[in-house]
Design a protein around this motif. Structure first.
Motif, PDB file in Angstrom:
ATOM      1  N   ASN A  26     -25.047 -15.329  -5.727  1.00 45.54           N
ATOM      2  CA  ASN A  26     -23.816 -15.046  -6.478  1.00 45.54           C
ATOM      3  C   ASN A  26     -23.575 -13.545  -6.586  1.00 45.54           C
ATOM      4  O   ASN A  26     -22.437 -13.084  -6.461  1.00 45.54           O
ATOM      5  N   ALA A  27     -24.620 -12.771  -6.793  1.00 40.33           N
ATOM      6  CA  ALA A  27     -24.474 -11.313  -6.870  1.00 40.33           C
ATOM      7  C   ALA A  27     -23.983 -10.762  -5.532  1.00 40.33           C
ATOM      8  O   ALA A  27     -23.139  -9.863  -5.492  1.00 40.33           O
ATOM      9  N   ALA A  28     -24.510 -11.310  -4.451  1.00 37.69           N
ATOM     10  CA  ALA A  28     -24.122 -10.835  -3.118  1.00 37.69           C
ATOM     11  C   ALA A  28     -22.659 -11.142  -2.823  1.00 37.69           C
ATOM     12  O   ALA A  28     -21.916 -10.268  -2.375  1.00 37.69           O
ATOM     13  N   VAL A  29     -22.249 -12.369  -3.073  1.00 44.26           N
ATOM     14  CA  VAL A  29     -20.859 -12.733  -2.772  1.00 44.26           C
ATOM     15  C   VAL A  29     -19.905 -11.982  -3.703  1.00 44.26           C
ATOM     16  O   VAL A  29     -18.823 -11.569  -3.278  1.00 44.26           O
ATOM     17  N   ALA A  30     -20.320 -11.737  -4.938  1.00 42.83           N
ATOM     18  CA  ALA A  30     -19.474 -10.988  -5.873  1.00 42.83           C
ATOM     19  C   ALA A  30     -19.330  -9.528  -5.457  1.00 42.83           C
ATOM     20  O   ALA A  30     -18.338  -8.879  -5.803  1.00 42.83           O
ATOM     21  N   SER A  31     -20.294  -9.020  -4.710  1.00 42.21           N
ATOM     22  CA  SER A  31     -20.214  -7.623  -4.257  1.00 42.21           C
ATOM     23  C   SER A  31     -19.533  -7.507  -2.894  1.00 42.21           C
ATOM     24  O   SER A  31     -19.561  -6.453  -2.267  1.00 42.21           O
ATOM     25  N   THR A  35     -21.899 -14.126   2.488  1.00 41.72           N
ATOM     26  CA  THR A  35     -23.176 -14.669   2.030  1.00 41.72           C
ATOM     27  C   THR A  35     -23.308 -16.140   2.387  1.00 41.72           C
ATOM     28  O   THR A  35     -22.423 -16.947   2.111  1.00 41.72           O
ATOM     29  N   VAL A  36     -24.448 -16.454   2.974  1.00 46.42           N
ATOM     30  CA  VAL A  36     -24.784 -17.828   3.320  1.00 46.42           C
ATOM     31  C   VAL A  36     -26.049 -18.216   2.573  1.00 46.42           C
ATOM     32  O   VAL A  36     -27.041 -17.480   2.595  1.00 46.42           O
ATOM     33  N   VAL A  37     -26.021 -19.339   1.888  1.00 46.19           N
ATOM     34  CA  VAL A  37     -27.241 -19.934   1.343  1.00 46.19           C
ATOM     35  C   VAL A  37     -27.684 -20.993   2.338  1.00 46.19           C
ATOM     36  O   VAL A  37     -26.898 -21.876   2.696  1.00 46.19           O
ATOM     37  N   PHE A  38     -28.917 -20.877   2.792  1.00 48.27           N
ATOM     38  CA  PHE A  38     -29.473 -21.848   3.725  1.00 48.27           C
ATOM     39  C   PHE A  38     -30.504 -22.676   2.966  1.00 48.27           C
ATOM     40  O   PHE A  38     -31.564 -22.185   2.591  1.00 48.27           O
ATOM     41  N   MET A  67     -24.418 -22.956  -8.480  1.00 47.99           N
ATOM     42  CA  MET A  67     -24.022 -23.433  -7.152  1.00 47.99           C
ATOM     43  C   MET A  67     -22.503 -23.540  -7.052  1.00 47.99           C
ATOM     44  O   MET A  67     -21.905 -23.111  -6.066  1.00 47.99           O
ATOM     45  N   ASP A  68     -21.871 -24.101  -8.077  1.00 44.03           N
ATOM     46  CA  ASP A  68     -20.413 -24.233  -8.081  1.00 44.03           C
ATOM     47  C   ASP A  68     -19.734 -22.859  -8.044  1.00 44.03           C
ATOM     48  O   ASP A  68     -18.763 -22.655  -7.309  1.00 44.03           O
ATOM     49  N   GLN A  69     -20.256 -21.911  -8.819  1.00 45.60           N
ATOM     50  CA  GLN A  69     -19.687 -20.554  -8.845  1.00 45.60           C
ATOM     51  C   GLN A  69     -19.770 -19.906  -7.467  1.00 45.60           C
ATOM     52  O   GLN A  69     -18.835 -19.250  -7.015  1.00 45.60           O
ATOM     53  N   PHE A  70     -20.914 -20.115  -6.813  1.00 50.19           N
ATOM     54  CA  PHE A  70     -21.122 -19.517  -5.492  1.00 50.19           C
ATOM     55  C   PHE A  70     -20.091 -20.052  -4.488  1.00 50.19           C
ATOM     56  O   PHE A  70     -19.460 -19.284  -3.763  1.00 50.19           O
ATOM     57  N   ILE A  71     -19.910 -21.352  -4.479  1.00 49.46           N
ATOM     58  CA  ILE A  71     -18.971 -21.968  -3.531  1.00 49.46           C
ATOM     59  C   ILE A  71     -17.532 -21.560  -3.865  1.00 49.46           C
ATOM     60  O   ILE A  71     -16.753 -21.211  -2.985  1.00 49.46           O
ATOM     61  N   GLU A  72     -17.194 -21.553  -5.151  1.00 50.17           N
ATOM     62  CA  GLU A  72     -15.842 -21.175  -5.568  1.00 50.17           C
ATOM     63  C   GLU A  72     -15.524 -19.717  -5.242  1.00 50.17           C
ATOM     64  O   GLU A  72     -14.373 -19.362  -4.996  1.00 50.17           O
ATOM     65  N   ALA A  73     -16.568 -18.872  -5.221  1.00 48.98           N
ATOM     66  CA  ALA A  73     -16.370 -17.449  -4.923  1.00 48.98           C
ATOM     67  C   ALA A  73     -16.273 -17.182  -3.424  1.00 48.98           C
ATOM     68  O   ALA A  73     -16.093 -16.041  -3.006  1.00 48.98           O
ATOM     69  N   GLY A  74     -16.426 -18.234  -2.629  1.00 49.95           N
ATOM     70  CA  GLY A  74     -16.295 -18.046  -1.184  1.00 49.95           C
ATOM     71  C   GLY A  74     -17.610 -18.020  -0.437  1.00 49.95           C
ATOM     72  O   GLY A  74     -17.626 -17.744   0.770  1.00 49.95           O
ATOM     73  N   GLN A  93     -23.999 -38.372   0.783  1.00 48.69           N
ATOM     74  CA  GLN A  93     -24.592 -37.801  -0.425  1.00 48.69           C
ATOM     75  C   GLN A  93     -24.371 -36.293  -0.533  1.00 48.69           C
ATOM     76  O   GLN A  93     -24.726 -35.694  -1.545  1.00 48.69           O
ATOM     77  N   LEU A  94     -23.828 -35.694   0.499  1.00 48.16           N
ATOM     78  CA  LEU A  94     -23.696 -34.234   0.562  1.00 48.16           C
ATOM     79  C   LEU A  94     -22.682 -33.714  -0.467  1.00 48.16           C
ATOM     80  O   LEU A  94     -21.594 -34.265  -0.608  1.00 48.16           O
ATOM     81  N   ILE A  95     -23.035 -32.643  -1.177  1.00 47.55           N
ATOM     82  CA  ILE A  95     -22.129 -32.042  -2.155  1.00 47.55           C
ATOM     83  C   ILE A  95     -20.947 -31.399  -1.439  1.00 47.55           C
ATOM     84  O   ILE A  95     -21.051 -30.984  -0.282  1.00 47.55           O
ATOM     85  N   ALA A  96     -19.831 -31.303  -2.143  1.00 50.64           N
ATOM     86  CA  ALA A  96     -18.649 -30.637  -1.594  1.00 50.64           C
ATOM     87  C   ALA A  96     -18.970 -29.169  -1.352  1.00 50.64           C
ATOM     88  O   ALA A  96     -19.616 -28.515  -2.174  1.00 50.64           O
ATOM     89  N   GLY A  97     -18.531 -28.677  -0.226  1.00 53.61           N
ATOM     90  CA  GLY A  97     -18.726 -27.264   0.097  1.00 53.61           C
ATOM     91  C   GLY A  97     -19.968 -26.980   0.920  1.00 53.61           C
ATOM     92  O   GLY A  97     -20.167 -25.856   1.363  1.00 53.61           O
TER      93      GLY A  97
END
Length: 119
Positions: A26-31, A35-38, A67-74, A93-97
């Protein structure tokens, strides 16, 4: 634009690592970093609906919220295909995003100059 991959290998087996991974993401995408979370190994469980809902590490926001904040931030969430399949999880079963990918996709991203940190 700088690139960062955050590899998360833990879930309920080490909720501290899973949570801090998303805090950093989240810090990375906000800056402004791409950013990719694997999610891989045990971390692949985090990509299944409802799994992260009850994870709340003391001193941090609930994991689902992070997790939701990260996806919403792009931010982008990739899930290791063999890891996900090994755990008998399905695309339904996969979450959205989140997107199930093979290792080649991560390697391609890293080869474009992305830094990587693992939790």
């Amino acid at each position: 634009m700088s690139k960062l991959a955050v590899s998360i290998t833990s879930a309920k087996n080490d909720s501290d690592k899973a949570t801090v991974g998303f805090v950093v993401a989240n810090a990375a995408v906000a800056s402004g970093q791409e950013t990719v979370v694997f999610l891989n190994v045990e971390g692949s469980y985090l990509a299944s609906k409802g799994y992260a809902d009850e994870i709340h590490e003391e001193g941090f926001a609930p994991l689902k919220q992070l997790m939701d904040q990260f996806i919403e931030a792009g931010g982008t969430v990739w899930v290791c295909s063999p890891c996900y399949n090994k755990r008998d999880l399905t695309e339904e079963q996969l979450i959205a995003g989140a997107t199930i990918v093979g290792g080649a996709r991560l390697v391609e991203f890293l080869s474009q100059g992305a830094a990587c940190i693992t939790y």
